[in-house]
Design a protein around this motif. Sequence first.
Motif, PDB file in Angstrom:
ATOM      1  N   ASN A   7     -13.357  21.549 -27.143  1.00  0.00           N
ATOM      2  CA  ASN A   7     -12.101  21.740 -26.432  1.00  0.00           C
ATOM      3  C   ASN A   7     -11.002  22.192 -27.391  1.00  0.00           C
ATOM      4  O   ASN A   7      -9.958  21.549 -27.507  1.00  0.00           O
ATOM      5  CB  ASN A   7     -11.713  20.430 -25.724  1.00  0.00           C
ATOM      6  N   PHE A  36     -17.879  26.342 -17.735  1.00  0.00           N
ATOM      7  CA  PHE A  36     -16.429  26.595 -17.699  1.00  0.00           C
ATOM      8  C   PHE A  36     -16.127  28.079 -17.930  1.00  0.00           C
ATOM      9  O   PHE A  36     -15.149  28.608 -17.411  1.00  0.00           O
ATOM     10  CB  PHE A  36     -15.704  25.744 -18.742  1.00  0.00           C
ATOM     11  N   GLY A  72     -13.120  29.141 -20.892  1.00  0.00           N
ATOM     12  CA  GLY A  72     -13.444  27.779 -20.484  1.00  0.00           C
ATOM     13  C   GLY A  72     -12.697  26.773 -21.344  1.00  0.00           C
ATOM     14  O   GLY A  72     -12.371  27.049 -22.498  1.00  0.00           O
ATOM     15  N   LYS A  73     -12.456  25.586 -20.807  1.00  0.00           N
ATOM     16  CA  LYS A  73     -11.716  24.595 -21.589  1.00  0.00           C
ATOM     17  C   LYS A  73     -12.559  24.002 -22.701  1.00  0.00           C
ATOM     18  O   LYS A  73     -12.049  23.562 -23.705  1.00  0.00           O
ATOM     19  CB  LYS A  73     -11.177  23.480 -20.697  1.00  0.00           C
ATOM     20  N   THR A 101      -9.933  27.080 -18.311  1.00  0.00           N
ATOM     21  CA  THR A 101     -10.285  26.668 -16.951  1.00  0.00           C
ATOM     22  C   THR A 101     -10.828  25.248 -16.893  1.00  0.00           C
ATOM     23  O   THR A 101     -11.532  24.798 -17.791  1.00  0.00           O
ATOM     24  CB  THR A 101     -11.382  27.586 -16.394  1.00  0.00           C
ATOM     25  N   ASP A 102     -10.504  24.557 -15.806  1.00  0.00           N
ATOM     26  CA  ASP A 102     -11.142  23.283 -15.519  1.00  0.00           C
ATOM     27  C   ASP A 102     -12.106  23.485 -14.346  1.00  0.00           C
ATOM     28  O   ASP A 102     -12.202  24.576 -13.778  1.00  0.00           O
ATOM     29  CB  ASP A 102     -10.094  22.199 -15.244  1.00  0.00           C
ATOM     30  N   LEU A 103     -12.778  22.399 -13.969  1.00  0.00           N
ATOM     31  CA  LEU A 103     -13.873  22.505 -13.004  1.00  0.00           C
ATOM     32  C   LEU A 103     -13.488  23.033 -11.644  1.00  0.00           C
ATOM     33  O   LEU A 103     -14.253  23.703 -10.981  1.00  0.00           O
ATOM     34  CB  LEU A 103     -14.484  21.118 -12.799  1.00  0.00           C
ATOM     35  N   THR A 108     -16.236  15.634 -18.664  1.00  0.00           N
ATOM     36  CA  THR A 108     -15.007  16.429 -18.679  1.00  0.00           C
ATOM     37  C   THR A 108     -13.862  15.710 -17.991  1.00  0.00           C
ATOM     38  O   THR A 108     -12.787  16.257 -17.840  1.00  0.00           O
ATOM     39  CB  THR A 108     -15.228  17.786 -17.990  1.00  0.00           C
TER      40      THR A 108
END
Lengths: 249, 309
Positions: free
Chosen positions: A125, A38, A116-117, A176-178, B245
Amino acid sequence: MKILVCVKRVIDYNVKVRVKADQSDVDLTNVKMALNPFCEIAVEEAVRLKEQGKADEVVVVSIGPKAVQEQLRTALALGADRAIQIETEAAPEALNTAKLLAKVVEQEQPGLVLMGKQSIDSDNNQTGQMLAALIGAPQATFAYSLELDAEQVVVTREVDGGLKTLALKLPAVVTTDLRLNEPRYVKLPDIMKAKKKPLAVETPDGLGVALKQHQTVLKVEAPGQRQAGIRVDSVDALLDKLKNEAKVI
Amino acid sequence: MSTLIIADHDNQALNPATLSVITAAKALGQSITVLVAGSGCGAVAEAAAQAEGIEKVLLADSPAYDKALAENLAELVISLSSGYSHILTAASTTGKDFMPRVAAQLDVGQISEIIAVESADTFKRPIYAGNAIATVQSLDAIKVITVRGSAFDRSAATGGSAGIESVTATAANDRSAFVKEELVVSERPDLTSAQIVVSGGRGLGSAENFDLLARVADKLGAAIGASRAAVDAGYVSNDLQVGQTGKIVAPDLYIAVGISGAIQHLAGMKESKVIVAINKDEEAPIFQIADYGLVGDLFEILPELESKL
């Protein structure tokens, strides 16, 4: 505009994790380490914003022992301009990390902080949200796409029911996500160039942050293992098992 | 000491994950208050008040909380936090978003996605995509915790009669604003609370082929899930992703179709009660955790399954 990207060194995501026999932690001896996926997406996004002329400097920061310089060099090879290592013995807890990063934000005054998340080791997280709270900035977690201009960033987020878009006044923190982007492959000349880019080393003391312990890990154990079941040879056999043995349909 | 739960909801209905949070909170053995913050969310407060084992419901009804902006929710929770030793919420995308702000503003750590309560200060949580389970003790006076809904049974939704108390809303922040949302409307059960989940992977090959899967899901009254590979390939929307995720699910029956079984995917579904794997590659790792494996061509198996259900 300056963009600050916070990155973490973690176990490579392809490595199968094993728990130590004494249950003190997972075994990281001789394990391949990498830039957290991430975080890599966050670096890539910052570099793209610079390439689009929306940012003029990308600064990366990481916290940990000297080994994290390896991941900072990776970020520099991806296109970041300079790096900061905050030297600690191990990666600190999320709140301590956020406090250290808050000091870096105070020094660097970025318009946007990208990170990154979550890291794929501790899966917390938390750090981005904590940093945003500490510096009194708005946040957008789990970014799917973002549009940056001089005053604000508009971020579409991946949420449970679909997508949600927020507009944040700068300075802001975005995690950020994927699917935000697909990071580029690093080319050899970029790796060579990255070696010459500036890398500064700071310490928690130098930044005036006292690290405090909030949690103790008492034990790390392997999860309960599922046993492989049986093979069935037809749809009929499968339905029979589900109806009469497992009784789930 | 007492426990504060921040309810997860969409202003219309209480997310069942909140009932799982109540189960986790009951294990702490303290009186439980539920905060419902939203806009026009009176029905949610009524529902929370009927949940069994709740002492009191706090209702913060204000446009400031309409879209669950993290800045506003965190500010409200901080304003109400005194007197609570534990603050819990579901590890939904809303809970994950605002809760770390609460922890940071209280200068305490957060314990994310707990799957078991060992004692008032000690909890279990998965790390490394569920490949290890950490037992973590909090040293803070206030424990800020997110709860993995699938790891706890749901507490009874009725049987309680808590009073509802309105609380003063905090001011909306002026630095973040809601623009729009695109929520997926589906007749199917919600992925995280469905009893049966049928998931597709890259093996499906296209968005159109997910129809084959959907027809089987409809026969079973199941929710549809997907692997990251299927989402990245654009076959289905991101909200269907099951994995480290994405969504964490633990249904009675999980049927994985054309999914090889990357560890990141297994992290999201391996607590399911019964797992079925359908894959043409008999070496696929998914078979190592499946209760029932069927090796074969999913394009033949899915229509047959549909016709025989």
